[in-house]
Design an enzyme around this catalytic site. Structure first.
Site, short mmCIF file in Angstrom:
data_model
loop_
_atom_site.label_atom_id
_atom_site.label_comp_id
_atom_site.label_asym_id
_atom_site.label_seq_id
_atom_site.Cartn_x
_atom_site.Cartn_y
_atom_site.Cartn_z
N GLU A 169 -34.36 8.64 -35.00
CA GLU A 169 -33.23 7.78 -35.38
C GLU A 169 -32.46 7.34 -34.15
O GLU A 169 -32.46 8.00 -33.13
CB GLU A 169 -32.29 8.48 -36.36
CG GLU A 169 -32.02 9.93 -36.09
CD GLU A 169 -31.50 10.29 -34.74
OE1 GLU A 169 -30.55 9.62 -34.30
OE2 GLU A 169 -32.04 11.22 -34.11
N GLU A 312 -33.69 10.45 -31.47
CA GLU A 312 -34.79 9.48 -31.35
C GLU A 312 -36.12 10.04 -31.84
O GLU A 312 -37.14 9.34 -31.80
CB GLU A 312 -35.00 9.02 -29.89
CG GLU A 312 -33.83 8.40 -29.21
CD GLU A 312 -34.15 7.96 -27.76
OE1 GLU A 312 -35.30 8.14 -27.33
OE2 GLU A 312 -33.24 7.46 -27.10
#
Lengths: 345, 345
Positions: A169, A312
């Site tokens: 994310e 991430e």
């Protein structure tokens, strides 16, 4: 709710346990690598599993709550990082390349549309979530659309023959959302939950805590189950992750869960469908304190602790080589019988 | 004693620190991966280091103290496992293959000579160490010969262009030797040090502890420094590891230290030449309790904890992909300037 999940193959797991016991090493001496191989045997329904096509989807979205000044970075960084993902310069894109993983970034609601870019899937639900200090982060329709965007990523992974799913994310402000969700879902006091995110100081952390407390109070009555928590104080990318995780469990695609944001999404998935947990391995211990509450609630232990707090999907990507090596050891080591090695006295 | 060690390049390390600060991520968010890249920059004298040729030498030897019944496995397993290493069926050989590492097993004193075999270097110092419950494990000449066998392995690694050295070991009975050494060198009580090794029960562990206590009492006066501890209650493969580690530090070859046996050897190396530590990274937390005393004494933290207790260099080999990924992130990530990403407010 589509919650009919696949179950792991117990026969393959038992055969994998027996194989581990036959390999030339003291029983149990490969520790969690043995667990990994046995788990994947169950996921793949074969004694000697393999990971050949890992897949990484990074979901990006902005957070209305950033207008409260909860992050060390300006909100524009979300869209700037989406461009960095597309250009291959972010940590997760380096890790994807080095691990031979398929990579995509999915825009589920960055403030400004930046499509088209290479590797970028546009699945925009809204131009960011709403400021949950003032109103629900998402409408019910937005929540459903974000869940569906996550499912669609898993559909793409399955179509490409992926055998391991990593959800990442990007969203400035999303440790605020994750902390709020985890505090509510784990019934844990905010002072044990709220962290420094991307690098705020202690004073800013106090402010962040107050913002979250206000939101928790505002939405208390409306948050009647895990999905309503996600809707009111979550975020679009967190909802997409939740949708992706549930869809992986429906289709029997094993997943590696990353840091605190991914854990918030995994927690919702497991509250909605407790058996989803069987398809998850938790990659790493993040520096963000909220994650520990999720581990305690779900009774899971992360694989590694490298003092990371990037998100991430980066921590999950680091687990890929370890999981591959676990499979290689399981498949390639000689048995006591094959090698003519004596057993324990 | 040849203890003139190389020192790390401070200029390259400072440049690597600056580079880390410029990469598109919150400062410090890659945690120990940042440390690894900066450390290797110092080892290699360049801002962006790479690991391309890892090298693994496994030193094998038997222990006279096994006649006291201290292990779960019969001593013949040492030679059987040497054959398994040569045939490629052991855990460390699988890990070497998968990581593209050069591999050799060095016989420094297995009870029975099994040469010639593929990948086997014969550097036999004795047919096993002596039973240190009754007499010194090695003579001074044997200690020197074993140290030299370790140095020779590093010479082979350097000649092959190795850029990372992993020492492993195989020797039934060697957790007994390692526990004895670590207890003495760290001044730690045996009850906090002695573990279950390859799988003895609590009663056998009590017996193992008594054997070690007798040996510590017998050699107390003779053990005046770290090298004499190694000579009296160590083992041939542990001495070879010590020689190898010191030689790596002399030649500036970074090393990854494995489990409790390797840690006992690293501890001796650091007592003899404290600056050797600068070239070492400690790969993993073993299940064996003695290792923690070494970590405390040297003030180091292991990278990973996968609940392993196999030895052979297996834990260290698992660190190879993590170290490679640390280098890749350091070299390949975009800077804030390159990517046009805003910094922290």
């Amino acid at each position: 709710m589509k919650t009919l999940l696949k179950t792991l193959c117990q026969t393959s797991m038992q055969a994998a346990v027996a194989r581990q016991a036959s390999l030339t090493k003291p029983a149990g001496s490969l520790g969690r690598l043995e667990e990994m191989a046995i788990w994947l045997a169950g996921c793949q329904g074969r004694v000697c599993p393999k990971i050949e096509r890992p897949w990484i989807s990074v979901f990006a979205a902005d957070h209305g709550v950033t207008e409260e000044g909860v992050s060390a970075f300006p909100a524009v960084v979300t869209q700037e990082m989406v461009k960095n993902f597309a250009a291959g310069g972010a940590a997760i894109t380096v890790l994807a390349r080095e691990n031979g993983a398929q990579f995509e970034v999915v825009d589920v609601g960055v403030f400004n549309d930046v499509a088209p870019l290479p590797s970028l899937i546009s699945a925009r639900v809204a131009a960011g979530s709403s400021n949950f200090k003032l109103q629900p982060a998402m409408t019910e329709a937005q929540l459903q659309a974000a869940l569906t965007a996550g499912e669609a990523a898993v559909e793409r992974a399955l179509a490409a023959g992926a055998d391991l799913f990593i959800g990442g994310e990007m969203g400035i402000g999303n440790t605020t959302a994750a902390a709020a969700m985890i505090s509510r879902l784990c019934n844990a006091p905010l002072e044990t939950i709220v962290g420094h995110g991307t690098g705020i100081n202690d004073e800013q952390k106090q402010h962040k805590t107050k913002v979250i407390q206000t939101a928790l109070d505002l939405h208390r009555a409306a948050m009647t189950d895990a999905m309503s928590v996600l809707q009111h104080i979550g975020g679009l990318e967190i909802a997409a992750l939740t949708g992706a995780y549930l869809h992986c469990a429906r289709h029997g695609l094993p997943m590696v869960i990353d840091g605190v944001i991914s854990c918030a999404a995994a927690l919702v998935a497991c509250k909605v469908a407790p058996k989803a947990k069987a398809w998850m391995v938790f990659a790493h211990q993040s520096v963000e304190p909220a994650q520990q509450a999720v581990f305690s609630d779900l009774a899971v232990d992360p694989l590694i602790d490298l003092q990371m707090r990037l998100g991430e999907g980066s921590g999950a990507a680091l687990a890929i080589p370890l999981i591959k090596l676990a499979c290689a050891l399981h498949a390639q080591m000689a048995t006591f019988e094959q090698a003519g090695v004596s057993g324990a006295d």
